[in-house]
Design an enzyme around this catalytic site. Structure first.
Site, short mmCIF file in Angstrom:
data_model
loop_
_atom_site.label_atom_id
_atom_site.label_comp_id
_atom_site.label_asym_id
_atom_site.label_seq_id
_atom_site.Cartn_x
_atom_site.Cartn_y
_atom_site.Cartn_z
N LYS A 299 3.27 -41.19 40.05
CA LYS A 299 4.14 -41.66 38.82
C LYS A 299 5.36 -40.69 38.76
CE LYS A 299 1.48 -44.89 37.13
NZ LYS A 299 0.15 -44.84 37.96
C1 LIG Z 1 -0.79 -45.83 38.57
C2 LIG Z 1 -1.69 -45.39 39.45
C3 LIG Z 1 -2.28 -46.33 40.51
C4 LIG Z 1 -1.86 -47.70 40.73
O1 LIG Z 1 -0.47 -48.04 40.87
P1 LIG Z 1 0.28 -49.30 40.74
O2 LIG Z 1 1.56 -49.17 40.63
O3 LIG Z 1 -0.09 -49.74 39.11
O4 LIG Z 1 -0.28 -50.61 41.49
C5 LIG Z 1 -3.18 -45.72 41.45
N1 LIG Z 1 -3.41 -44.46 41.46
C6 LIG Z 1 -2.98 -43.85 40.79
C7 LIG Z 1 -3.50 -42.17 40.91
C8 LIG Z 1 -2.21 -44.12 39.55
O5 LIG Z 1 -1.59 -43.03 38.52
#
Ligand SMILES: *Cc1c(COP(=O)(O)O)cnc(C)c1O
Length: 477
Positions: free
Chosen positions: A120
């Site tokens: 993120k």
């Molecule tokens: C947010 C997240 C995901 C999922 O990603 P999306 O874009 O919502 O499909 C998977 N793994 C981790 C560690 C995350 O923080």
């Protein structure tokens, strides 16, 4: 990529009732007014020669090159490169998104080198600078409110802390995020940044956020903004690492595949955009945990919501993948009215189906796999034992799906697969310790995290309580 006549990129809603608007307006509004999601009017396209010319660019230069067409007429490539340079300056690896070989034709793309050690950060650090630029230009102030089950909130608070133009309030379910995730949020002590513990679960947090956005008077009064993964500008910086990984493996001359741990469908949709922009990609593999609404869709053509079952990969514990609407719109030949009808039906009944021809088109690029908790622990243990690499539970679901796709011939064994590692193993240390017997250590910049002082607000799970808190704490006019 110059566009004829210096025209600007326009954005439209997937439900056909909102747009055109420019990049910065799409950025600041997040969700379209008709309930849909913004997408650019057309996909910018790089030629093979354009992609060859990307070899040798730094990560920030590549980010500028790839994002420029989406901001055409508003922010130019040089400025985007400078923003990316600044956004990623604090990352703890010189490659920003390093690619590590796991075995023959299986590589792990490490997306946990940012401040909060989950992918993120790659979007949020850029987004904070994009908001700053857009708000300051118009001498505006905004209040950002978001709900988190963990990773989004810590990345957002870290990225937006201390920025004058923004006050940010992140709502998390009290006692229901991991200790590391909680401390990453509550240890942010900066003007305008607020971690808010809500007495309730994640759905309660999300319901409060929705209610605040539906309170139009309040929304306008404080200039409310959203930074969840439906914001188009969250997806843009995620396209970059697909290009970066493929270039390192020989693109455009050589095709690669990607395996993407998936919850809200944001990250894997960024991969889809990379393909539309001309990146040669053999296949996009959707990796789900036991909350397998997407694998069930790709098997049957029916999207059917069920209740969320908590798993060892909580950031993927999602039944409604909000960004899937963007793919649906593409699959329905960008027919906004048709997309709106399907989404309306889904909201009312928890189910929709697509025609065989639509499903067949989706399957030309996507495959989907699921892995339950027992399988996740086994994958973490096996990867540690065979390759001496420690992976987090989300990454394990992706590595498993990559291995499965090679094994069943979905991806030919001579095509490299890049499995996205979305979080550092120390962020989910309990699950990793259960699998390997060893709890992974936090990276040096977070070594003292659990000793850092905490600051948080506590509120009831009601819109009124959160509204009063915001009015009391927010700065600006
Ligand atoms: C947010 C997240 C995901 C999922 O990603 P999306 O874009 O919502 O499909 C998977 N793994 C981790 C560690 C995350 O923080």
């Amino acid at each position: 990529m110059p566009r004829p006549g210096g025209s600007t990129m326009h954005y439209y809603s997937t439900r056909g009732q909102d747009g055109p608007l420019g990049y910065e307006d799409a950025l600041l509004s997040g969700l379209a007014r008709d309930g849909g999601l913004y997408l650019p009017a057309e996909w910018p396209r790089f030629t093979e020669a354009d992609i060859s010319a990307m070899q040798g660019l730094s990560y920030a230069e590549l980010a500028g090159r790839i994002m420029a067409p989406f901001c055409d007429g508003e922010v130019d490539e040089a400025e985007l490169t400078a923003m990316a340079q600044d956004a990623y300056a604090g990352f703890d690896h010189p490659d920003i998104a390093p690619l590590v070989p796991l075995q023959d034709n299986l590589h792990v793309l490490e997306l946990f080198h940012g401040p909060t050690i989950a992918f993120k950060d790659y979007a949020m650090q850029f987004l904070a600078r994009a908001f700053d630029r857009a708000l300051k230009k118009n001498r505006q102030h905004a209040v950002i409110v978001g709900a988190t089950s963990g990773d989004t909130g810590s990345a957002a608070l870290e990225a937006f802390k201390g920025r004058d133009a923004v006050d940010i309030f992140i709502l998390f379910p009290d006692g229901r995020v991991s200790p590391v995730q909680q401390r990453q949020m509550t240890s942010v002590v900066a003007d305008g940044a607020h971690a808010v513990a809500v007495s309730g679960d994640f759905d309660d947090c999300q319901a409060v956020v929705k209610a605040l956005f539906n309170d139009l008077e309040f929304r306008d009064q404080v200039n409310l903004s959203a930074i969840n993964s439906i914001n188009w500008a969250r997806l843009m910086p995620q396209i970059v690492y697909y290009f970066a990984a493929a270039l390192r493996l020989g693109a455009p001359a050589r095709k690669v595949a990607f395996s993407v741990p998936t919850g809200n469908f944001g990250n894997v949709f960024a991969g889809y955009v990379a393909v539309q922009m001309g990146l040669p990609v053999e296949r996009l593999i959707i990796a789900s945990n036991q909350n397998d609404i997407l694998p069930r869709f790709f098997a049957s053509g029916a999207m059917a919501r069920e209740t969320v079952v908590p798993s060892l990969s909580p950031s993927m514990d999602i039944q409604v993948s909000s960004n899937f609407e963007r793919l649906l719109f593409e699959l329905l030949d960008r027919d906004g009215a048709a997309t709106a009808t399907v989404m309306q039906h889904f909201a009312e009944t928890g189910r929709f189906e697509v025609d065989d021809s639509v499903l067949a088109r989706a399957r030309q690029l996507f495959s989907a796999y699921r892995l339950d908790d027992a399988g996740t622990l086994a994958e973490i243990a096996e990867t540690a034992a065979q390759s001496n690499m420690t992976i987090d539970p989300h990454s394990a679901v992706g590595v498993y799906a990559a291995r499965a796709a090679h094994a069943d011939g979905t991806v030919s064994s001579d095509v490299p697969i890049v499995a996205l590692a979305c979080a550092h193993p120390a962020k989910f240390d309990a699950a990793v310790a259960k699998a390997t017997g060893v709890a992974p250590a936090l990276p040096p910049h977070l070594a003292d995290l659990m000793q850092r002082p905490e600051r948080q607000q506590h509120v009831a799970a009601t819109p009124d309580a959160v509204r009063s808190l915001i009015m009391k704490m927010k700065r600006g006019t």
